[in-house]
Write an enzyme that holds these catalytic residues in place. Structure first.
Site, mmCIF file in Angstrom:
data_model
loop_
_atom_site.group_PDB
_atom_site.id
_atom_site.type_symbol
_atom_site.label_atom_id
_atom_site.label_comp_id
_atom_site.label_asym_id
_atom_site.label_seq_id
_atom_site.Cartn_x
_atom_site.Cartn_y
_atom_site.Cartn_z
ATOM 1 N N ASP A 12 -6.118 2.324 35.798
ATOM 2 C CA ASP A 12 -7.441 2.156 35.191
ATOM 3 C C ASP A 12 -7.619 2.985 33.925
ATOM 4 O O ASP A 12 -8.701 3.511 33.658
ATOM 5 C CB ASP A 12 -8.558 2.481 36.198
ATOM 6 N N HIS A 40 -7.025 -5.882 34.870
ATOM 7 C CA HIS A 40 -7.182 -5.593 33.449
ATOM 8 C C HIS A 40 -8.341 -6.424 32.913
ATOM 9 O O HIS A 40 -8.328 -7.639 33.033
ATOM 10 C CB HIS A 40 -5.909 -5.961 32.666
HETATM 11 P P1 IMP Z 1 -1.973 -0.846 46.894
HETATM 12 O O1 IMP Z 1 -1.267 -0.944 45.584
HETATM 13 O O2 IMP Z 1 -3.041 -1.882 47.079
HETATM 14 O O3 IMP Z 1 -1.036 -0.808 48.044
HETATM 15 O O4 IMP Z 1 -2.750 0.551 46.930
HETATM 16 C C1 IMP Z 1 -2.053 1.796 46.914
HETATM 17 C C2 IMP Z 1 -2.775 2.792 46.017
HETATM 18 O O5 IMP Z 1 -2.619 2.440 44.649
HETATM 19 C C3 IMP Z 1 -4.269 2.871 46.256
HETATM 20 O O6 IMP Z 1 -4.695 4.202 46.055
HETATM 21 C C4 IMP Z 1 -4.831 1.979 45.157
HETATM 22 O O7 IMP Z 1 -6.156 2.287 44.877
HETATM 23 C C5 IMP Z 1 -3.892 2.314 44.031
HETATM 24 N N1 IMP Z 1 -3.757 1.285 43.000
HETATM 25 C C6 IMP Z 1 -2.936 0.225 43.010
HETATM 26 N N2 IMP Z 1 -3.040 -0.468 41.874
HETATM 27 C C7 IMP Z 1 -3.920 0.163 41.109
HETATM 28 C C8 IMP Z 1 -4.435 -0.063 39.784
HETATM 29 O O8 IMP Z 1 -4.053 -1.004 39.066
HETATM 30 N N3 IMP Z 1 -5.376 0.814 39.357
HETATM 31 C C9 IMP Z 1 -5.769 1.869 40.093
HETATM 32 N N4 IMP Z 1 -5.312 2.124 41.311
HETATM 33 C C10 IMP Z 1 -4.395 1.280 41.829
#
Ligand code: IMP
Length: 423
Positions: A12, A40
């Site tokens: 982010d 995005h």
């Molecule tokens: P997952 O990728 O859904 O398995 O989540 C694992 C961790 O990565 C969590 O803390 C999510 O919030 C974080 N996360 C995954 N993708 C993003 C992103 O694009 N932006 C911010 N946090 C992310």
């Protein structure tokens, strides 16, 4: 020219806008890792496009968007995004390519992500619950199903039935509703018809684009602090985020990359659990969150807020070989009396580099701060560095000196044009 854009914090950072900016002169825009856990947002006039899978530079007229092999794809989400763009009169036929090597996020992956999170109770990781971890786990344990199978329908049916039956047994153990295999196959047949025209060998397309010296923008997702290897694991996402992921996720050789743009937000935000050394609470955090609209693009969750952690960014920019910094959302800090940055960590009274910190150290260490006087002026209309308030200039100059990487672009607002471009 090949430009890689990579998030340098916990995601982010405002990458979508930078991608859009570089995308103006691009021929090809590529997603090469992650899935629809990424979000995005591109703003054009009053219209917002929250992309999760389609490369965000696709809105530029001549850009061809490639979802390369490293991306895992929830086909239903992809179809919704295609519809969103096409509703505005932009046809994606011959403009969007999906690699036949991409793995599919299945309903049982989402159900498993949810079930694991619920079972973790107070130790939840805070995943996006989009099925990311379970899909990558299936990929590396040879249990994945790819677009390749979707093209070859009989193989798809055979593999889906086999996997879904096993996953349904696991879901039963979790006390979760199983997947209706018959109904799901009807849905996937429709999905297949809809997506077939976009499925190709993306490696050939990219190889030819590189050979023809096309302008290629590689759209990194998430942030390096979430990299599956270099994060404070398990507070990670399922894929590699560092620049090596370009090679594995698209076939483009890393040494062909001309510029690596490390996107750094002027402060920090994080969704999900895990230690965050510079986390802020109370009034300042609330102010930054509200002004910066820090609520998840993917989940809508309020984001955790912190001061800019340059110790972490020094680590991540080293891992990606960044040669340019893009500083985003600097306008959000206007009005603060004092702005702080973390310039190092102390653990047990001794210096410790970010690379040596697992989640246990990160939770206990003390950040070392450098404090800057703030600026009160609204900077969102400023387009030249010299026109910024002096305190704001000092802040930028400190960052580039500390990281030894020039700040090439400063974003001062959500609009497409709200940028300060530096030589
Ligand atoms: P997952 O990728 O859904 O398995 O989540 C694992 C961790 O990565 C969590 O803390 C999510 O919030 C974080 N996360 C995954 N993708 C993003 C992103 O694009 N932006 C911010 N946090 C992310």
């Amino acid at each position: 020219m090949i430009n890689l854009i990579v998030g340098s914090q916990w995601g982010d950072e405002g990458k979508g806008k930078v991608v859009d900016f570089l995308g103006k002169t691009a021929d090809v825009a590529v997603r090469f890792h992650g899935g629809n856990n990424a979000g995005h947002t591109v703003v054009i006039g009053y219209k917002k496009y929250p992309f999760h899978l389609i490369p965000s530079a696709i809105l530029n007229r001549r850009v061809v968007g490639v979802i390369a092999n490293g991306v895992i794809v929830d086909p239903q989400v992809l179809i919704e995004e295609i519809d969103l763009v096409e509703k505005d009169g932009i046809s994606l036929k011959n403009k969007l390519i999906i690699s036949d090597r991409c793995h599919l996020i299945m309903p049982y992956h989402k159900a498993l992500d949810e079930a694991y999170e619920n079972a973790r109770g107070k130790n939840k990781l805070g995943t996006t619950r989009r099925g990311i971890g379970p899909t990558f786990a299936d990929k590396v344990s040879y249990n994945g199903i790819r677009f390749y199978e979707l093209v070859n329908w009989d193989s798809f049916v055979e593999k889906f039935e086999f996997q879904a039956k096993i996953k349904n047994k696991i879901l039963k153990l979790f006390g979760v509703k199983p997947v209706d295999i018959k109904k799901a196959l009807v849905v996937y047949k429709k999905i297949r018809t809809r997506l077939l025209p976009y499925i190709k060998d993306s490696y050939q397309v990219l190889k030819e684009a590189v050979a023809a010296k096309k302008n290629i923008v590689l759209e990194g997702a998430h942030g390096v602090m979430l990299d599956v290897d270099f994060s404070p694991y398990p507070f990670a996402t399922g894929s590699n985020v560092i620049s090596g992921a370009v090679n594995t996720g698209s076939g483009i050789l890393e040494n062909k990359i001309d510029n690596t743009w490390a996107v750094v937000k002027a402060y920090l935000s994080r969704v999900g659990a895990g230690p965050l050394p510079t986390e802020l609470f109370g009034k300042t955090a609330d102010e930054i969150r509200d002004r910066g609209h820090e609520y998840g693009t993917t989940t809508g969750r309020p984001r955790r807020i912190g001061w800019l952690d340059l110790e972490a960014v020094k680590f991540t920019t080293g891992l990606t070989g960044a040669n340019k910094i893009v500083l985003t959302k600097l306008d959000i800090l206007s009005g603060l009396k004092e702005v702080k940055v973390c310039v190092g960590y102390k653990y047990g009274g001794k210096d410790i580099p970010a690379s040596s910190c697992g989640y246990l150290e990160l939770a206990k260490l003390n950040p070392v701060y450098k404090s800057f006087p703030g600026w009160s002026e609204d900077i969102s209309q400023v387009r030249r560095f010299e026109k910024l308030p002096k305190n704001c200039q000092n802040y930028i100059q400190f960052i580039e000196k500390f990281l030894k990487i020039p700040v090439a672009l400063v974003s001062v607002g959500a609009e497409r044009e709200a940028n300060i471009i530096r030589k």
